[in-house]
Design a protein around this motif. Structure first.
Motif, PDB file in Angstrom:
ATOM      1  N   VAL A   9       0.869  -1.174   0.000  1.00 48.74           N
ATOM      2  CA  VAL A   9       0.000   0.000   0.000  1.00 48.74           C
ATOM      3  C   VAL A   9       0.907   1.225   0.000  1.00 48.74           C
ATOM      4  CG1 VAL A   9      -1.955   1.138   1.100  1.00 48.74           C
ATOM      5  CG2 VAL A   9      -1.655  -1.332   1.370  1.00 48.74           C
ATOM      6  N   GLY A  10       1.245   1.690  -1.193  1.00 48.40           N
ATOM      7  CA  GLY A  10       2.210   2.765  -1.343  1.00 48.40           C
ATOM      8  C   GLY A  10       1.589   4.144  -1.302  1.00 48.40           C
ATOM      9  N   GLY A  11       2.454   5.135  -1.468  1.00 53.17           N
ATOM     10  CA  GLY A  11       2.021   6.522  -1.435  1.00 53.17           C
ATOM     11  C   GLY A  11       1.225   6.929  -2.654  1.00 53.17           C
ATOM     12  N   SER A  12       1.495   6.341  -3.818  1.00 51.93           N
ATOM     13  CA  SER A  12       0.765   6.713  -5.024  1.00 51.93           C
ATOM     14  C   SER A  12       0.031   5.551  -5.668  1.00 51.93           C
ATOM     15  CB  SER A  12       1.672   7.374  -6.062  1.00 51.93           C
ATOM     16  OG  SER A  12       2.979   6.930  -6.031  1.00 51.93           O
ATOM     17  N   THR A  13       0.467   4.321  -5.423  1.00 51.08           N
ATOM     18  CA  THR A  13      -0.220   3.154  -5.978  1.00 51.08           C
ATOM     19  C   THR A  13      -0.219   2.014  -4.967  1.00 51.08           C
ATOM     20  OG1 THR A  13       1.794   2.277  -6.989  1.00 51.08           O
ATOM     21  CG2 THR A  13       0.411   3.657  -8.390  1.00 51.08           C
ATOM     22  N   THR A  14      -1.137   1.099  -5.172  1.00 51.00           N
ATOM     23  CA  THR A  14      -1.177  -0.138  -4.395  1.00 51.00           C
ATOM     24  C   THR A  14      -0.893  -1.278  -5.358  1.00 51.00           C
ATOM     25  OG1 THR A  14      -2.704   0.714  -2.754  1.00 51.00           O
ATOM     26  CG2 THR A  14      -2.677  -1.663  -3.044  1.00 51.00           C
ATOM     27  N   LYS A  15       0.074  -2.107  -4.983  1.00 47.42           N
ATOM     28  CA  LYS A  15       0.440  -3.265  -5.785  1.00 47.42           C
ATOM     29  C   LYS A  15       0.022  -4.515  -5.020  1.00 47.42           C
ATOM     30  CE  LYS A  15       3.528  -0.632  -5.463  1.00 47.42           C
ATOM     31  NZ  LYS A  15       3.525   0.768  -4.985  1.00 47.42           N
ATOM     32  N   ILE A  16      -0.548  -5.497  -5.738  1.00 48.89           N
ATOM     33  CA  ILE A  16      -1.035  -6.710  -5.092  1.00 48.89           C
ATOM     34  C   ILE A  16      -0.653  -7.927  -5.925  1.00 48.89           C
ATOM     35  CG2 ILE A  16      -3.312  -6.466  -6.180  1.00 48.89           C
ATOM     36  CD1 ILE A  16      -4.528  -7.734  -3.639  1.00 48.89           C
ATOM     37  N   VAL A  17      -0.316  -9.022  -5.237  1.00 49.79           N
ATOM     38  CA  VAL A  17       0.021 -10.273  -5.890  1.00 49.79           C
ATOM     39  C   VAL A  17      -0.680 -11.404  -5.152  1.00 49.79           C
ATOM     40  CG1 VAL A  17       2.140 -10.588  -4.531  1.00 49.79           C
ATOM     41  CG2 VAL A  17       1.931 -11.720  -6.747  1.00 49.79           C
ATOM     42  N   ALA A  18      -1.116 -12.417  -5.889  1.00 50.03           N
ATOM     43  CA  ALA A  18      -1.715 -13.614  -5.298  1.00 50.03           C
ATOM     44  C   ALA A  18      -0.762 -14.776  -5.528  1.00 50.03           C
ATOM     45  CB  ALA A  18      -3.067 -13.917  -5.937  1.00 50.03           C
ATOM     46  N   LEU A  19      -0.397 -15.455  -4.442  1.00 46.67           N
ATOM     47  CA  LEU A  19       0.467 -16.628  -4.503  1.00 46.67           C
ATOM     48  C   LEU A  19      -0.334 -17.853  -4.095  1.00 46.67           C
ATOM     49  CD1 LEU A  19       3.611 -15.165  -2.691  1.00 46.67           C
ATOM     50  CD2 LEU A  19       3.267 -15.389  -5.143  1.00 46.67           C
ATOM     51  N   ASP A  20      -0.192 -18.955  -4.862  1.00 44.37           N
ATOM     52  CA  ASP A  20      -0.901 -20.181  -4.497  1.00 44.37           C
ATOM     53  C   ASP A  20      -0.107 -20.960  -3.445  1.00 44.37           C
ATOM     54  OD1 ASP A  20       1.117 -21.624  -5.823  1.00 44.37           O
ATOM     55  OD2 ASP A  20      -0.121 -22.040  -7.575  1.00 44.37           O
ATOM     56  N   GLU A  21      -0.583 -22.142  -3.092  1.00 42.22           N
ATOM     57  CA  GLU A  21       0.027 -22.947  -2.037  1.00 42.22           C
ATOM     58  C   GLU A  21       1.487 -23.294  -2.319  1.00 42.22           C
ATOM     59  OE1 GLU A  21      -2.742 -23.825  -3.726  1.00 42.22           O
ATOM     60  OE2 GLU A  21      -4.370 -24.053  -2.296  1.00 42.22           O
ATOM     61  N   SER A  22       1.852 -23.391  -3.586  1.00 43.34           N
ATOM     62  CA  SER A  22       3.235 -23.743  -3.949  1.00 43.34           C
ATOM     63  C   SER A  22       4.136 -22.518  -4.083  1.00 43.34           C
ATOM     64  CB  SER A  22       3.252 -24.536  -5.263  1.00 43.34           C
ATOM     65  OG  SER A  22       2.847 -23.721  -6.346  1.00 43.34           O
ATOM     66  N   GLY A  23       3.577 -21.314  -3.871  1.00 39.16           N
ATOM     67  CA  GLY A  23       4.355 -20.085  -3.987  1.00 39.16           C
ATOM     68  C   GLY A  23       4.390 -19.515  -5.393  1.00 39.16           C
ATOM     69  N   GLU A  24       3.628 -20.106  -6.303  1.00 37.62           N
ATOM     70  CA  GLU A  24       3.569 -19.605  -7.679  1.00 37.62           C
ATOM     71  C   GLU A  24       2.658 -18.378  -7.757  1.00 37.62           C
ATOM     72  OE1 GLU A  24       5.184 -20.740 -10.521  1.00 37.62           O
ATOM     73  OE2 GLU A  24       6.309 -21.971  -9.090  1.00 37.62           O
ATOM     74  N   ILE A  25       3.067 -17.412  -8.566  1.00 37.50           N
ATOM     75  CA  ILE A  25       2.263 -16.207  -8.771  1.00 37.50           C
ATOM     76  C   ILE A  25       1.055 -16.558  -9.635  1.00 37.50           C
ATOM     77  CG2 ILE A  25       2.201 -13.907  -9.799  1.00 37.50           C
ATOM     78  CD1 ILE A  25       5.203 -13.674  -9.100  1.00 37.50           C
ATOM     79  N   ARG A  26      -0.145 -16.280  -9.130  1.00 39.68           N
ATOM     80  CA  ARG A  26      -1.388 -16.543  -9.856  1.00 39.68           C
ATOM     81  C   ARG A  26      -1.945 -15.289 -10.499  1.00 39.68           C
ATOM     82  NH1 ARG A  26      -0.776 -20.949 -11.644  1.00 39.68           N
ATOM     83  NH2 ARG A  26      -0.175 -22.478 -10.105  1.00 39.68           N
ATOM     84  N   GLY A  27      -1.547 -14.144 -10.003  1.00 38.40           N
ATOM     85  CA  GLY A  27      -2.026 -12.900 -10.586  1.00 38.40           C
ATOM     86  C   GLY A  27      -1.430 -11.720  -9.857  1.00 38.40           C
TER      87      GLY A  27
END
Length: 138
Positions: A9-27
């Motif tokens: 949750v930054g000063g100008s943008t919010t960045k979000i990532v979803a990681l599955d059970e294996s630690g792989e990036i899903r989105g």
């Protein structure tokens, strides 16, 4: 599928990532809003919707960034955890680069130089208050 959400949750943008059970990036997603909480809630909803997931699919939300201080306790009934921003930059940079040790440069509203060590350490070594977010705002 169960996911963990990582949110900066930054000063100008919010960045979000979803990681599955294996630690792989899903989105992943980046959201801009005038208010940090609005940006946070919008990012969570937008990413889950785009992945076809619901709140019950989220095991935990890990928060970092200046706006993380505005969240206490659960978010949508989901447990939260906070990670110091420089630690998040270091660990995230190593994960994304697949390196064991590196100098990570994060350009947000400000610019931070973080040395991420093979031992899991993350040390802020310099930076400035000027970054991409500041320049875009000008």
């Amino acid at each position: 599928m169960s996911v963990v959400l990582g949110v900066d949750v930054g000063g100008s943008t919010t960045k979000i990532v979803a990681l599955d059970e294996s630690g792989e990036i899903r989105g992943l997603l980046q959201v801009r809003a005038g208010d940090q909480l609005t940006s946070l809630f919008g990012a969570v909803g937008n990413l889950l919707y785009s992945l076809g997931l619901s709140l019950k699919d989220v095991r935990k939300i890990v928060l970092t960034g200046v706006g993380a201080a505005r969240v206490d306790g659960e978010l949508y009934g989901i447990p939260t955890e906070k990670v110091a921003e420089f630690e998040a930059i270091g660990r995230g940079g190593l994960l994304l680069s697949n390196e064991k040790e590196a100098m990570i440069i994060s350009m947000g509203t400000g610019t931070a130089f973080v040395h991420a060590g093979a031992d899991g350490s993350a040390k802020h070594v310099g930076g400035s208050a000027i970054g991409g977010g500041t320049l875009m705002g000008l």
